[in-house]
Design an enzyme around this catalytic site. Structure first.
Site, PDB file in Angstrom:
ATOM      1  N   HIS A 471      63.948  38.190  -9.605  1.00 51.44           N
ATOM      2  CA  HIS A 471      63.977  37.453 -10.875  1.00 51.44           C
ATOM      3  C   HIS A 471      63.851  38.338 -12.112  1.00 51.44           C
ATOM      4  O   HIS A 471      64.187  37.913 -13.219  1.00 51.44           O
ATOM      5  CB  HIS A 471      62.843  36.423 -10.892  1.00 51.44           C
ATOM      6  CG  HIS A 471      63.156  35.194 -11.689  1.00 51.44           C
ATOM      7  ND1 HIS A 471      63.966  35.210 -12.801  1.00 51.44           N
ATOM      8  CD2 HIS A 471      62.779  33.910 -11.542  1.00 51.44           C
ATOM      9  CE1 HIS A 471      64.064  33.986 -13.301  1.00 51.44           C
ATOM     10  NE2 HIS A 471      63.351  33.176 -12.548  1.00 51.44           N
ATOM     11  N   THR A 599      64.333  33.056 -21.856  1.00 51.36           N
ATOM     12  CA  THR A 599      64.008  31.636 -21.698  1.00 51.36           C
ATOM     13  C   THR A 599      62.888  31.223 -22.645  1.00 51.36           C
ATOM     14  O   THR A 599      62.168  32.055 -23.190  1.00 51.36           O
ATOM     15  CB  THR A 599      63.554  31.324 -20.257  1.00 51.36           C
ATOM     16  OG1 THR A 599      62.388  32.088 -19.951  1.00 51.36           O
ATOM     17  CG2 THR A 599      64.661  31.618 -19.261  1.00 51.36           C
TER      18      THR A 599
END
Length: 782
Positions: A471, A599
């Site tokens: 990730h 994000t």
């Protein structure tokens, strides 16, 4: 020693008879081709760097302006600001050659001025975010400022065909919200979660923070926002990912699945070969910057920074913090099969191997009778271990010799391919098969995925595929784009013959994969301990993949509600029924409208959503009241989503303030409490439709079932969903089996029931309030 001698391409020795020179033509040819390929890439990067530097202007426009400058000068006219003559004064003489040089330099100055004017004009225009808040309801009118803005942005963004990174210099920086605005948004977000006494206490802490230490922390954050491309991303990568000491397996890595409604071939080697080829083509598009940047509504670019590390990347463990290593180039992949590791070349004779040639290599591995050396089968469990323990083992046992060489081979590979020895199955009548499919991709058996690698492609014996991705290097949207492109191309290229093998005939015998060599006896105890730990970890995780086919975004749009907001409300209702309370809810939103954006958090549990959920549980509430309350809740959710995308979120700002406080060694009771709140319901929507090649009307089954991740909290749920069509939604639900309060099957049923109840609510509302019939010009009605 035999391997060492075989690896030497050139040797030189002096004997009593003279000089003795030995060399291997084939190896030297490989080295030569590798050098040529490297220089071609360098030249390509330089060319793309110039193109991106002057975008949105054309490089070719320099020659036009040069021609105009020459024409003006030799026709007796002055260039703007008399540039040509001013430059000519500083040149050695006034000959024709120097006059031409002066014209060219004047043209260059004018051209660069135009380029940077266009570039910064576009940057100023992209700072405007009013378009995000314009109503999209049928019949609503767009404001005049937004219409003018759209017209100018459309001209500038379509003036020249962009490369992947062409807009990077034009993207604005992520804005830094004020502390007071963040406090207001935060307090509003936690109101449905706190009783009156706790809310009053939190108000006091927030006010105290804002009026005291918050000002000092904000000042340091302002300085960082001035001097960095993005005031969040580097700290987010370091402190959320790289400094985390928990195992990557389940806790960090995520997975993606195949297009489960179609099966192009049941030949494992053929599917693996085509997948490798398509991924390498995608890598070439990134390296040559030929991949088109994603444009919102066809004109507003998203940041492409994360694509750079899609391939040739690995996360390397450290005692206190990990690091990301990205290799500029890689001419091999690593294949894992039945516990054995193979280095598989992907270049030969100056080109990338074709699918039919790659299939020959894969079949060689599958047909082989190789057995893993002691410790090799469970070796990858180290990458699923505690990061500090893995770092210590790496420094001790993998820093030299054969282990070091083999480990570097894995980390420098384009990606890892795992040839599993079991099928990836799917059957609507047997939902447990799809659940098992997801589990195999999320964690496998704990040691058949290299969790440190950018991604591991997993291929089942029946030809179905999926991936497990690390990730740190990117968010799920980047991996989803890559995977969506692969699935579409795999279908459109029709790369399989009638027997299920790859099409084409190999032009030559491709180089065969070679086994990686290991000396693992000194670290067998560490491998065994890591295997025990990861086996325990995956036994504590359960996964349920819900296929919701009753309706999809078609009905949601009919209700005039955003599909994402609709699903988030369903999740709030399902969680309340499951847990009997509201919980802090995480929904990932992107900030890629800004440079190096990643994000931001949307908080779907709001005052409006909690009021609607209570109304759904209250039999005395009328249907019209419930519909109105859900519409208000969805509007509030949309506003929160828009704020997050526009840099007005809550959590990233608070996170950075917290990091500054730790640097300054200042304690904040408010930040300590906020940053320790558990996200018991963590959600994310998997995007699709990022490639224009996807046409679901023409190929309705050409869509992945999405992907998922592990639960963020030990007593919570992880929910990923993909709105796959007009009548199809996939939910990937994970939870810990060690928690008595969570159950993925029960929560799955609650989600299905919540979706059914909301549909019934709107259908009743439509029945009670039918739309008036439209009257045609001849008086007839429709």
């Amino acid at each position: 020693m035999a391997e060492a001698h075989a690896a030497v391409a050139f040797s030189f020795a002096i004997t009593h008879e003279g000089f003795d020179i030995n060399y291997d033509h084939e190896v030297l040819n490989l080295v030569w081709n590798s050098g040529i390929r490297s220089w071609k890439k360098r030249l390509g990067r330089a060319r793309n760097g110039v193109r991106n530097g002057v975008y949105p202007a054309h490089i070719q426009s320099l020659w036009l302006i040069s021609a105009i400058a020459l024409g003006l000068h030799f026709a007796g006219y002055q260039a703007p600001f008399n540039l040509t003559n001013r430059i000519l004064v500083h040149l050695p003489s006034n000959t024709i050659n120097w006059q031409v040089t002066a014209c060219f330099l004047a043209a260059l100055v004018v051209w660069l001025s135009i380029c940077f004017t266009m570039r910064y004009t576009l940057k100023l225009l992209l700072m405007y975010k009013g378009w995000m808040y314009e109503s999209r309801a049928p019949g609503s009118r767009v404001s005049v400022p937004t219409m003018l803005w759209v017209a100018v942005v459309r001209v500038l963004s379509s003036w020249n065909k962009p490369g992947l990174y062409s807009f990077q210099g034009s993207l604005p920086r992520l804005p830094l919200p004020s502390v007071s605005d963040t406090m207001v948004r935060y307090l509003r977000s936690v109101r449905p979660l706190l009783d009156d006494n706790n809310y009053t206490r939190m108000e006091r802490l927030a006010k105290e923070f804002e009026q005291t230490i918050g000002k000092k922390l904000q000042w340091f954050l302002i300085l960082k926002s001035w001097f960095s491309s993005n005031y969040v991303s580097d700290w987010w990568e370091e402190y959320v990912y790289l400094r985390g000491r928990s195992p990557l397996c389940v806790n960090s890595n995520f997975y993606g699945t195949d297009a489960i409604f179609m099966n192009l071939t049941d030949k494992q080697a053929a599917r693996a070969a085509n997948v490798i080829s398509l991924l390498l083509n995608f890598r070439r598009l990134i390296e040559h910057q030929e991949l088109q940047p994603i444009m919102v509504q066809g004109m507003i670019p998203l940041c492409s920074w994360q694509y750079e590390r899609t391939f040739n990347t690995a996360r390397v463990p450290g005692l206190e913090t990990d690091r990301i290593i990205h290799y500029r180039d890689s001419n091999h992949i690593v294949v894992l099969h039945k516990g054995c590791y193979y280095k598989m070349p992907i270049y030969y004779k100056g080109r990338i191997l074709r699918p039919c040639e790659l299939q020959v290599q894969i079949e060689e591995i599958l047909k082989g009778k190789a057995t893993p050396v002691e410790g090799e089968e469970h070796l990858a469990a180290l990458t699923a271990w505690n990061r500090s323990k893995w770092a210590e083992a790496r420094n001790t046992f993998f820093s030299r010799g054969a282990n070091h060489v083999s480990l570097r081979t894995i980390e420098s590979a384009a990606f890892v391919l795992s040839l599993d020895d079991e099928p990836f199955e799917f059957d609507l009548a047997r939902p447990e098969l799809l659940d098992n499919f997801g589990k195999k991709l999320l964690h496998g058996n704990g040691y058949n995925r290299w969790f440190d690698k950018c991604f591991t492609v997993c291929v089942g014996t029946n030809g179905r595929v999926g991936f497990n991705a690390e990730h740190t290097w990117s968010d799920a949207a980047i991996a989803s784009h890559m995977w969506e492109n692969l699935i579409v191309d795999d279908l459109v290229t029709q790369g399989y013959d009638e027997s299920g093998n790859t099409k084409g005939t190999p032009e030559f015998q491709p180089p065969m994969p070679t086994r990686l060599t290991w000396d693992l006896k000194p670290c067998l105890s560490q491998i065994e301990e890591a295997t025990i730990d990861v086996t325990k970890l995956i036994s504590e995780v359960n996964l349920r993949i819900l296929v919701h086919q009753e309706y999809g975004k078609g009905f949601m749009k009919k209700c005039r509600i955003s599909p994402d907001a609709y699903i988030q409300m369903a999740l709030q209702l399902a969680y309340y029924r499951d847990a009997g309370r509201f919980s802090l809810t995480y929904e990932a939103s992107m900030t890629r409208l800004f440079r190096e954006g990643r994000t931001e958090t949307v908080r779907p549990c709001t005052i409006e959503s909690s009021a609607w959920v209570k109304a759904m549980q209250n039999p005395n509430t009328t249907n019209d009241e419930r519909v109105k309350m859900m519409q208000d809740a969805c509007d509030r959710h949309q506003l929160g989503y828009q704020d997050a995308m526009c840099g007005r979120g809550i959590d990233r700002h608070l996170f950075c303030l917290y990091v500054v406080s730790k640097y300054l060694e200042v304690d904040s009771p408010f930040l300590n409490e906020v940053l320790s709140e558990p996200w018991r319901l963590s959600t994310s929507q998997t995007p699709h439709g990022q490639t224009p090649k996807m046409d679901l009307k023409k190929h309705p089954n050409c869509i992945s079932a999405g992907g998922g991740f592990g639960p963020v909290a030990d007593d919570g749920y992880g929910v990923s969903y993909i709105i796959a069509g007009e009548n199809l939604i996939f939910f990937h639900i994970s939870a810990k089996t060690t928690c008595q309060q969570t159950d993925v099957h029960r929560f799955s049923q609650n989600i299905s029931q919540a979706l059914a109840d909301i549909r019934s609510m709107f259908e009743q509302h439509m029945k009670d309030h039918p739309k008036p019939a439209k009257t045609l010009t001849n008086g007839a009605s429709t």
